[in-house]
Design a protein around this motif. Structure first.
Motif, PDB file in Angstrom:
ATOM      1  N   GLN A 387     -27.514 -44.380 -64.373  1.00 35.20           N
ATOM      2  CA  GLN A 387     -26.567 -43.830 -65.518  1.00 35.20           C
ATOM      3  C   GLN A 387     -25.154 -44.160 -65.149  1.00 35.20           C
ATOM      4  N   LYS A 388     -24.739 -44.472 -63.905  1.00 38.27           N
ATOM      5  CA  LYS A 388     -23.404 -45.109 -63.571  1.00 38.27           C
ATOM      6  C   LYS A 388     -23.587 -46.184 -62.579  1.00 38.27           C
ATOM      7  N   GLY A 389     -22.594 -47.071 -62.649  1.00 40.21           N
ATOM      8  CA  GLY A 389     -22.593 -47.958 -61.558  1.00 40.21           C
ATOM      9  C   GLY A 389     -23.326 -49.052 -62.217  1.00 40.21           C
ATOM     10  N   ARG A 390     -23.648 -49.360 -63.460  1.00 43.60           N
ATOM     11  CA  ARG A 390     -24.249 -50.549 -63.796  1.00 43.60           C
ATOM     12  C   ARG A 390     -24.137 -50.591 -65.492  1.00 43.60           C
ATOM     13  N   ILE A 391     -23.663 -51.868 -65.784  1.00 45.16           N
ATOM     14  CA  ILE A 391     -23.723 -52.239 -67.151  1.00 45.16           C
ATOM     15  C   ILE A 391     -25.128 -52.509 -67.668  1.00 45.16           C
ATOM     16  N   SER A 395     -26.939 -47.065 -70.044  1.00 43.07           N
ATOM     17  CA  SER A 395     -25.999 -46.357 -68.996  1.00 43.07           C
ATOM     18  C   SER A 395     -24.932 -45.690 -69.694  1.00 43.07           C
ATOM     19  N   ASP A 396     -24.285 -44.712 -68.872  1.00 42.76           N
ATOM     20  CA  ASP A 396     -22.945 -44.256 -69.467  1.00 42.76           C
ATOM     21  C   ASP A 396     -21.949 -45.461 -70.026  1.00 42.76           C
ATOM     22  N   ALA A 397     -21.236 -44.923 -70.916  1.00 41.21           N
ATOM     23  CA  ALA A 397     -20.168 -46.156 -71.188  1.00 41.21           C
ATOM     24  C   ALA A 397     -18.870 -45.989 -70.605  1.00 41.21           C
ATOM     25  N   ASP A 398     -18.776 -45.984 -69.164  1.00 44.02           N
ATOM     26  CA  ASP A 398     -17.644 -46.137 -68.261  1.00 44.02           C
ATOM     27  C   ASP A 398     -17.701 -47.739 -67.708  1.00 44.02           C
ATOM     28  N   GLN A 450      -4.669 -43.082 -72.936  1.00 46.02           N
ATOM     29  CA  GLN A 450      -4.590 -42.126 -73.971  1.00 46.02           C
ATOM     30  C   GLN A 450      -5.797 -41.099 -73.551  1.00 46.02           C
ATOM     31  N   VAL A 451      -5.353 -40.017 -72.853  1.00 44.56           N
ATOM     32  CA  VAL A 451      -6.195 -39.068 -72.320  1.00 44.56           C
ATOM     33  C   VAL A 451      -5.780 -37.626 -72.621  1.00 44.56           C
ATOM     34  N   SER A 452      -7.080 -36.961 -72.679  1.00 44.79           N
ATOM     35  CA  SER A 452      -6.554 -35.556 -72.837  1.00 44.79           C
ATOM     36  C   SER A 452      -7.212 -34.599 -71.740  1.00 44.79           C
ATOM     37  N   PRO A 453      -6.742 -33.558 -71.249  1.00 47.41           N
ATOM     38  CA  PRO A 453      -7.247 -32.828 -70.014  1.00 47.41           C
ATOM     39  C   PRO A 453      -8.756 -32.149 -70.632  1.00 47.41           C
ATOM     40  N   GLY A 454      -9.810 -32.111 -69.612  1.00 47.19           N
ATOM     41  CA  GLY A 454     -11.165 -31.497 -70.059  1.00 47.19           C
ATOM     42  C   GLY A 454     -11.906 -32.387 -70.613  1.00 47.19           C
ATOM     43  N   THR A 455     -11.618 -33.858 -71.077  1.00 47.51           N
ATOM     44  CA  THR A 455     -12.609 -34.461 -71.593  1.00 47.51           C
ATOM     45  C   THR A 455     -13.568 -35.073 -70.880  1.00 47.51           C
ATOM     46  N   GLY A 456     -13.453 -35.298 -69.240  1.00 48.28           N
ATOM     47  CA  GLY A 456     -14.548 -35.541 -68.287  1.00 48.28           C
ATOM     48  C   GLY A 456     -15.461 -34.480 -68.299  1.00 48.28           C
ATOM     49  N   ARG A 457     -16.607 -34.787 -67.561  1.00 43.69           N
ATOM     50  CA  ARG A 457     -17.586 -33.835 -67.394  1.00 43.69           C
ATOM     51  C   ARG A 457     -17.987 -33.956 -66.070  1.00 43.69           C
ATOM     52  N   PHE A 458     -18.605 -32.983 -65.533  1.00 42.02           N
ATOM     53  CA  PHE A 458     -19.400 -32.694 -64.246  1.00 42.02           C
ATOM     54  C   PHE A 458     -20.518 -33.562 -64.462  1.00 42.02           C
ATOM     55  N   ILE A 459     -21.020 -34.355 -63.295  1.00 42.73           N
ATOM     56  CA  ILE A 459     -22.182 -34.962 -63.194  1.00 42.73           C
ATOM     57  C   ILE A 459     -23.222 -34.389 -62.090  1.00 42.73           C
ATOM     58  N   PRO A 460     -23.933 -33.761 -62.722  1.00 44.72           N
ATOM     59  CA  PRO A 460     -24.892 -32.998 -61.728  1.00 44.72           C
ATOM     60  C   PRO A 460     -25.982 -34.096 -60.897  1.00 44.72           C
ATOM     61  N   ARG A 461     -26.161 -33.949 -59.613  1.00 41.91           N
ATOM     62  CA  ARG A 461     -27.067 -35.022 -58.929  1.00 41.91           C
ATOM     63  C   ARG A 461     -28.184 -34.257 -58.506  1.00 41.91           C
ATOM     64  N   LYS A 462     -29.423 -34.838 -58.347  1.00 38.48           N
ATOM     65  CA  LYS A 462     -30.511 -34.325 -58.010  1.00 38.48           C
ATOM     66  C   LYS A 462     -30.476 -34.666 -56.374  1.00 38.48           C
ATOM     67  N   PRO A 463     -31.428 -33.899 -55.633  1.00 32.57           N
ATOM     68  CA  PRO A 463     -31.552 -34.359 -54.254  1.00 32.57           C
ATOM     69  C   PRO A 463     -32.557 -35.617 -54.026  1.00 32.57           C
TER      70      PRO A 463
END
Ligand code: URP
Ligand code: ZN
Ligand code: ZN
Ligand code: ZN
Length: 496
Positions: A387-391, A395-398, A450-463
């Motif tokens: 989801q992250k850590g890879r292009i 995957s998420d567009a980070d 160009q940012v605004s507060p609260g636009t990030g999201r909490f990323i839940p993780r599974k065990p």
């Protein structure tokens, strides 16, 4: 004018942890939709030319403490300023710590930290939870937090005696519970009893300045605790993650354990890789105090290079910053007694550039290892890869456009953090994030946020992250000792 719905990054070199390839990347609705050449793209999208540049997964900082209340004061980078600074440096996700006070509920502390962070974060984030005391309630709440709240990592302190520190039997219990619920045990590895004694000794010698902080907790205090945590984790076959590995001695312990087959990961931080503890001996008190953190930056100037060698060669695995910033006037709470200097340094903005400079520009690691240690390995260990850590498609567009040739000089005068100094002041770094995309939006470009507060999201993780737990589970299957089958003893038994 409405923002174009898609972004096409053209002509860059896409760098993942396993390969690099010249490729275009198409992004829509927060996701990477396609990676390749000659893509069929709808009209009206924004085209970004990345020729001559690298296109890398956004950095993941595994260790931050935004707005932490600690040692009588509060860290000045809050979740807004801290995540803004992260984005400016090419980091698109942070992992912060919920640290409940002794005797307090983990769940309540978690809820409180979510309420603090959610409205402020400008990039995605996730949370580790600290276990600062032990009871049946804590044990149960660890399970709830893992099952229901998206946490799969718990930090245990072996330092901060009478505040956060657990003893060995509590560590054993906490590690056992981590194993049971599929979480990763993290440790702050320093012998808290020895630190308390060492501090008294330094003060009695009249050493009250910042140098006393290191003198009361030399390398072996960190190495001993690191070895002890590894031994306890091995006893319960629990995966272990040693946060902020700061000394050559502790790094050697982690490295040896990995070579002996232990499932252990070491996390050096930007501070330890980019500077050293000699600054704590500086004649200017404010300058010296700025470098006080725990475990301390080491006065041995060969430490950063050594840690980088181990990071390059997979003895150490992943990097964070321990970003926990206090301005000089806050540090001054300890002006007459180093034990009262709030512990913590900056790093969240500069980690990527510092690691590029000291790791890649120096020739110690290649661009793929850079991606592994700044992003992919974190996503693998903490179970949100790819989801992250890879292009890659889906995957998420980070995404960060990284210019390996561009240079910048780090300075508190230009950084985006709230703290009034920078431990990397004056460092010239090759390797600059020229454009940062978070959740599919350009949030940093040409030096402008160009940012605004609260636009990030909490990323839940599974065990039960496979990267960590596959080996653990197999060892349980094949490695559990069994009793010898023998005839009962029928001979004489002495009477007592
Ligand atoms: O000095 C430090 N490391 N401050 C933050 C708290 C911790 O132990 O990580
Ligand atoms: Zn710590
Ligand atoms: Zn200095
Ligand atoms: Zn920390």
């Amino acid at each position: 004018m409405a923002e174009p719905s898609g972004i096409l990054i053209k002509g860059g070199k896409v760098v993942n942890e396993d390969c690099s390839v010249i490729s275009d990347v198409y992004i829509e609705n927060g996701k990477i939709v396609e990676v390749g050449l000659n893509l069929q793209i709808p009209g009206g999208v924004r085209v970004i030319d990345a020729t001559g540049k690298l296109v890398i997964p956004g950095g993941i900082d595994t260790h931050t403490h935004m707005e932490l209340e600690f040692m009588g004061t509060k860290a000045v980078d809050d979740f807004y300023i801290g995540t803004k600074a992260a984005l400016a440096g090419g980091t698109t996700m942070i992992m912060d710590f919920v640290i409940p006070q002794r005797g307090k509920s983990l769940l309540e502390a978690y809820d409180c930290w979510r309420q603090t962070a959610d409205p402020k974060v400008c990039c995605d984030y996730s949370l580790h939870v600290a276990v600062t005391w032990w009871s049946d309630q804590v044990k149960k709440e660890m399970q709830t937090v893992t099952k229901e709240k998206g946490v799969n990592s718990f930090k245990m302190f072996m330092a901060y005696k009478d505040v956060f520190m657990l003893d060995d039997s509590e560590l054993y219990a906490a590690f056992s519970q981590c194993k049971e619920i599929g979480a990763i045990a993290q440790v702050h590895a320093e012998n808290g009893d020895l630190i308390a004694e060492g501090a008294k000794k330094m003060l009695s010698l009249g050493i009250t300045g910042p140098e006393g902080h290191e003198l009361c907790r030399p390398e072996e205090v960190e190495a001993e605790a690191t070895q002890r945590a590894i031994t306890i984790a091995h006893a319960v076959n629990c995966p272990l993650y040693v946060v902020h590995v700061m000394s050559k001695s502790a790094a050697k312990v982690v490295s040896n354990a990995r070579r002996e087959g232990r499932v252990v990961f070491g996390e050096p931080i930007a501070a330890g890789l980019g500077t050293d503890g000699t600054h704590c001996w500086h004649k200017d008190w404010g300058h010296a105090a700025g470098f006080v953190m725990g475990p301390p930056l080491r006065p041995d100037p060969s430490t950063p290079g050594y840690l980088m060698d181990l990071l390059a060669n997979d003895d150490l695995t992943v990097t964070g910053t321990d970003n926990c910033t206090f301005s000089v006037c806050q540090k001054a709470l300890g002006k007459d007694d180093f034990t009262k200097i709030p512990n913590g340094v900056n790093g969240v903005e500069d980690r990527m550039s510092v690691i590029w400079e000291k790791g890649v520009h120096s020739g110690k690691m290649d661009e793929n290892r850079f991606v592994a240690v700044t992003s992919s390995n974190a996503a693998k260990i903490f179970n949100f890869y790819p989801q992250k850590g890879r292009i890659a498609k889906n995957s998420d567009a980070d995404v960060v456009i990284w210019d390996p040739k561009m240079k910048r000089k780090i300075s508190a005068k230009t950084h985006h953090q709230a703290v009034d100094y920078n431990i990397f002041e004056g460092m010239e770094c090759h390797g600059v994030a020229v454009l940062t995309i978070s959740r599919g939006r350009v949030v940093y470009e040409d030096g402008q946020l160009q940012v605004s507060p609260g636009t990030g999201r909490f990323i839940p993780r599974k065990p039960f992250s496979e990267f960590v737990y596959k080996r653990i589970k197999q060892r349980d299957l094949v490695g559990t000792p069994t009793a010898v089958i023998r005839e009962p003893y029928k001979g004489e038994v002495i009477s007592l």
